[in-house]
Write an enzyme that holds these catalytic residues in place. Sequence first.
Site, PDB file in Angstrom:
ATOM      1  N   ASP A 164      17.219 -19.149  -2.523  1.00 43.38           N
ATOM      2  CA  ASP A 164      16.707 -17.742  -2.819  1.00 43.38           C
ATOM      3  C   ASP A 164      17.886 -17.137  -3.004  1.00 43.38           C
ATOM      4  OD1 ASP A 164      13.748 -18.365  -1.900  1.00 43.38           O
ATOM      5  OD2 ASP A 164      14.667 -18.612   0.282  1.00 43.38           O
ATOM      6  N   ASP A 167      22.452 -22.743  -2.112  1.00 43.97           N
ATOM      7  CA  ASP A 167      21.670 -22.248  -1.589  1.00 43.97           C
ATOM      8  C   ASP A 167      20.436 -21.936  -2.730  1.00 43.97           C
ATOM      9  OD1 ASP A 167      20.302 -19.932   0.296  1.00 43.97           O
ATOM     10  OD2 ASP A 167      20.867 -18.530  -1.491  1.00 43.97           O
TER      11      ASP A 167
END
EC number: 3.1.3.-
Length: 270
Positions: free
Chosen positions: A13, A11
């Site tokens: 953010d 991932d």
Amino acid sequence: MLKEKKYFLFDIDGTLSVGTTLYDGTKEFLDWIEETGGRCFYITNNSTKSRKDYVEKFAAWGITTEEAQFMTASYAACLYMKEHYEGKKVFVLGTPSFLEELRSHNVQVTEEAEDDVVCVLAGFDDTLRYEKLIKACELLFREGIDFLGTNPDLRCPAPFGFIPDCGAICRMIQDTTGKRPYFIGKPNRVIVDLCASQCKGTPEEFLVVGDRLYTDIACGINAGFETAVVYTGEADEEEVRTSIWKPDYCFDTIRDLYEAVRTEMEEGRR
């Protein structure tokens, strides 16, 4: 088991960065993976940017990538809409970049509540205006209009804390219209499957890394891969203890994960 990992699905953010700032250890980890024969993929539910946008963003950090390494909720939405709504008009609540990416996949998009619209697709829209919400609701009060969202994330990490994400926008529309959206992005395993299809690795060689349990970790579990959570975004130790989505590994930061992986691999070679 970390010493067996070769393919890392990150991932972005809250995991590798916040806003335009990379977390300590991110670049070193990504460079090390590539230098040691591994492969990095980036699986994000952020639908404000296209894959091309992310290549440019990573280049500004001094990290060389290619579009195939990014599996975004917006890209997954493009594939899904092309498969299920080709030739049909879709109202899109999203950024100009998201609309452009959909059009590049020959999806007929509009930002008006036109008579021939068959579906409302909502993304993480940082250009959101109230009139967009009004048009989306107007359409969803009609019979037979589908409601889709790019991702169910309720909030997105920001330098000062969090801001509303697609899930929060969709929840507002759902509370108004009574219609529940179908989400295309994480925890739907399709994003992970798109990455895995580029490799010939075994499940034991993959690791899904994120900061959110109900999307990142759930997505990895749904795909049958081991997962690692970092506590630089939304999840914390208390949530891990109480959640149904249990990561295989927990680390305070991405640097801590990097050090653990590198140490295990170096010890395994001795």
